[in-house]
Write an enzyme that holds these catalytic residues in place. Structure first.
Site, PDB file in Angstrom:
ATOM      1  N   ASN A 208      21.778  15.292  66.627  1.00 38.98           N
ATOM      2  CA  ASN A 208      20.510  15.338  67.668  1.00 38.98           C
ATOM      3  C   ASN A 208      19.984  13.919  67.465  1.00 38.98           C
ATOM      4  O   ASN A 208      20.203  13.144  66.574  1.00 38.98           O
ATOM      5  CB  ASN A 208      19.533  16.387  67.255  1.00 38.98           C
ATOM      6  CG  ASN A 208      19.212  16.494  65.807  1.00 38.98           C
ATOM      7  OD1 ASN A 208      18.307  15.607  65.287  1.00 38.98           O
ATOM      8  ND2 ASN A 208      19.540  17.589  64.800  1.00 38.98           N
ATOM      9  N   PHE A 321       7.802  21.976  61.011  1.00 35.61           N
ATOM     10  CA  PHE A 321       7.520  21.117  62.420  1.00 35.61           C
ATOM     11  C   PHE A 321       8.058  21.785  63.633  1.00 35.61           C
ATOM     12  O   PHE A 321       8.881  22.739  63.548  1.00 35.61           O
ATOM     13  CB  PHE A 321       8.229  19.675  62.289  1.00 35.61           C
ATOM     14  CG  PHE A 321       7.449  18.688  61.397  1.00 35.61           C
ATOM     15  CD1 PHE A 321       7.485  18.875  60.037  1.00 35.61           C
ATOM     16  CD2 PHE A 321       6.991  17.589  62.184  1.00 35.61           C
ATOM     17  CE1 PHE A 321       6.689  17.944  59.310  1.00 35.61           C
ATOM     18  CE2 PHE A 321       6.270  16.639  61.248  1.00 35.61           C
ATOM     19  CZ  PHE A 321       6.291  16.813  59.930  1.00 35.61           C
TER      20      PHE A 321
HETATM   21  N1  CTP Z   1      14.444  24.818  60.985  1.00 36.77           N
HETATM   22  C1  CTP Z   1      15.315  25.308  59.716  1.00 36.77           C
HETATM   23  N2  CTP Z   1      16.546  25.915  60.058  1.00 36.77           N
HETATM   24  C2  CTP Z   1      16.837  25.991  61.223  1.00 36.77           C
HETATM   25  C3  CTP Z   1      16.097  25.348  62.250  1.00 36.77           C
HETATM   26  C4  CTP Z   1      15.068  24.966  62.030  1.00 36.77           C
HETATM   27  O1  CTP Z   1      14.707  25.381  58.827  1.00 36.77           O
HETATM   28  N3  CTP Z   1      18.052  26.333  61.365  1.00 36.77           N
HETATM   29  C5  CTP Z   1      13.065  24.456  60.559  1.00 36.77           C
HETATM   30  C6  CTP Z   1      13.056  22.886  61.381  1.00 36.77           C
HETATM   31  O2  CTP Z   1      13.176  22.297  60.185  1.00 36.77           O
HETATM   32  C7  CTP Z   1      11.344  22.991  61.401  1.00 36.77           C
HETATM   33  C8  CTP Z   1      11.048  24.360  61.812  1.00 36.77           C
HETATM   34  O3  CTP Z   1      12.037  25.141  61.249  1.00 36.77           O
HETATM   35  O4  CTP Z   1      10.592  22.678  60.591  1.00 36.77           O
HETATM   36  C9  CTP Z   1      11.054  24.819  63.276  1.00 36.77           C
HETATM   37  O5  CTP Z   1      12.327  24.279  63.934  1.00 36.77           O
HETATM   38  P1  CTP Z   1      12.607  24.050  65.671  1.00 36.77           P
HETATM   39  O6  CTP Z   1      14.014  23.639  65.731  1.00 36.77           O
HETATM   40  O7  CTP Z   1      11.320  23.460  66.279  1.00 36.77           O
HETATM   41  O8  CTP Z   1      12.692  25.589  65.731  1.00 36.77           O
HETATM   42  P2  CTP Z   1      13.575  26.863  65.765  1.00 36.77           P
HETATM   43  O9  CTP Z   1      13.273  28.024  64.773  1.00 36.77           O
HETATM   44  O10 CTP Z   1      15.020  26.254  65.748  1.00 36.77           O
HETATM   45  O11 CTP Z   1      13.467  27.376  67.179  1.00 36.77           O
HETATM   46  P3  CTP Z   1      14.124  26.828  68.864  1.00 36.77           P
HETATM   47  O12 CTP Z   1      15.110  25.748  68.431  1.00 36.77           O
HETATM   48  O13 CTP Z   1      14.542  27.948  69.436  1.00 36.77           O
HETATM   49  O14 CTP Z   1      12.668  26.154  69.350  1.00 36.77           O
END
Ligand code: CTP
Length: 397
Positions: A208, A321
């Site tokens: 990403n 975040f």
């Molecule tokens: N995060 C995590 N593990 C994952 C995905 C996300 O620990 N598999 C953490 C990220 O580091 C961030 C938070 O969760 O602090 C939110 O991540 P984000 O990608 O915005 O949200 P998701 O929970 O993955 O939801 P979506 O992708 O559906 O928006």
């Protein structure tokens, strides 16, 4: 040094040296604003300071009030994290010691309740005069730091104590004073940064756009505030910050393992990494050769690391975040609750000056009680400070 520094320049020949001080502070990352007394403008033009600092220089008590939320002396005092007065004349010391506020600088200093460094510079006899010495003692007793003048040839043709110390020395002193803020000493903080890398084959991966900058800045600030820091990073081209434990990982599963190894021993986890939600079900051991028109890759869900930590946490402060492209507050709030966080930092990654690969961010902090703090566009370093200050407050309660 990501600080707002306000420099008061009073009317002494050494004012020219302060141009270099302002320049060095600016280069070190500080935001610098200048107040000059009328007499100071006889020695250096306000335009010089304006060019160096990129900010308008304030001289008049009743200047352009339209640009300020409050009256100028209050807004400058609120804005600044630190004040430097250099050179400080005998007249300035006398007025400040007695609380006289008859120009913009002396009025601002009266409204300023943070750290101040004063650098007196004058003729030796004026410096040694009991009146000046008594005024300096008064200021010291109020917690104002004084950088003693150096000895040497003076502009008035005599030689003795009274010279303004060299700009490098003044800057070193500022650095020392500001680094005394060890609000996280004795605390251990785990920060994650960068994007995870999910292998397709030995050559390709799913990644990403995360640069790692936000997390690296958070880790740096935490170190500066006295914390023991573990930084677990996915892909990032940035140089790892100093004075912390740096752990490089690739896949989300690897990041999860590294985090879980440390989780019991840390006081807080700040999860700024961009973790891939899916990985390739069966990465190929060999490079995939080009064959059919279409290629289908099967993905399986990655563990949600932060959600897992939310379930495991005892006293740890958990910060997440939310990088969104729409319905920011609503989506971020959902994550805040689902992942059992103390607060979440939300931003619209499509906004100009926010998101991946840029050095600024436009973020909001959302709290469990529904309070939302929305910040202006600021450097990621400055946002890191806001986040760490809030973590420190939660930890020191
Ligand atoms: N995060 C995590 N593990 C994952 C995905 C996300 O620990 N598999 C953490 C990220 O580091 C961030 C938070 O969760 O602090 C939110 O991540 P984000 O990608 O915005 O949200 P998701 O929970 O993955 O939801 P979506 O992708 O559906 O928006």
């Amino acid at each position: 040094m990501q600080k707002n520094i306000l420099i008061g320049v009073t009317g002494g020949i050494a004012a020219y040296k302060v141009v270099e001080v302002a320049s060095r502070l600016k280069k070190s990352g500080a935001n610098v604003k200048i107040i000059m007394t009328k007499h100071a403008t006889e020695f250096v033009s306000p335009r010089t300071f304006q060019e160096i600092t990129n900010n308008a220089v304030s001289v008049e008590m009743f200047g352009d009030a339209a640009n300020f939320i409050h009256v100028e002396h209050i807004s400058l005092a609120d804005w600044a994290d630190f004040m430097l007065i250099a050179p400080a004349t005998a007249n300035f010391l006398a007025k400040t010691a007695h609380g006289i506020a008859d120009d913009l600088l002396t009025t601002t200093i009266l409204a300023f309740d943070k750290k101040i460094l004063v650098c007196p510079s004058m003729n030796t006899k004026m410096f040694e005069n009991p009146a000046t010495q008594a005024n300096l003692s008064t200021l010291k007793a109020r917690g104002i730091k004084i950088l003693e003048p150096a000895s040497g040839n003076l502009a008035c043709g005599t030689s003795g104590k009274g010279r303004l110390p060299e700009p490098t020395e003044i800057c070193a002193e500022i650095e020392k004073i500001l680094s005394e803020e060890k609000i996280l000493s004795g605390k251990k903080i785990l920060v994650t940064a960068g994007g995870t890398v999910e292998a397709i084959d030995p050559v390709r991966y799913i990644g990403n756009r995360s640069s790692g900058r936000m997390g690296f800045e958070i880790a740096k600030v935490a170190v500066n505030f006295g914390a023991e820091v573990v930084l677990i990073s996915g892909k990032s081209e940035l140089e790892p910050p100093k004075n912390l434990e740096f752990i490089k990982v690739e896949a989300a599963t690897e990041m999860r393992e590294a985090i879980l190894k440390h989780f019991d021993s840390v006081d807080s986890v700040i999860m700024s990494a961009a973790v891939a939600d899916y990985r390739i079900k069966t990465p190929s051991a060999q490079k995939i050769k080009k064959s059919d028109e279409n290629l289908t890759l099967e993905l399986v869900k990655n563990p949600d690391i932060l959600k897992e930590l939310g379930g495991l946490k005892k006293n740890q402060i958990l910060i997440g975040f939310a990088a969104e492209t729409q319905n920011i507050l609503e989506y971020a709030n959902k994550k805040l609750v689902e992942k059992n966080l103390n607060f979440i930092v939300a931003n619209d990654v499509t906004a100009e000056g926010a998101g991946f690969g840029v050095s600024t961010n436009i973020a909001s902090i959302i709290w469990r009680n529904g309070r939302v703090e929305s910040f202006e566009k600021m450097s990621k370093a400055a946002l890191a400070e806001k986040i760490i200050e809030r973590v420190a407050n939660l930890l020191n309660r």
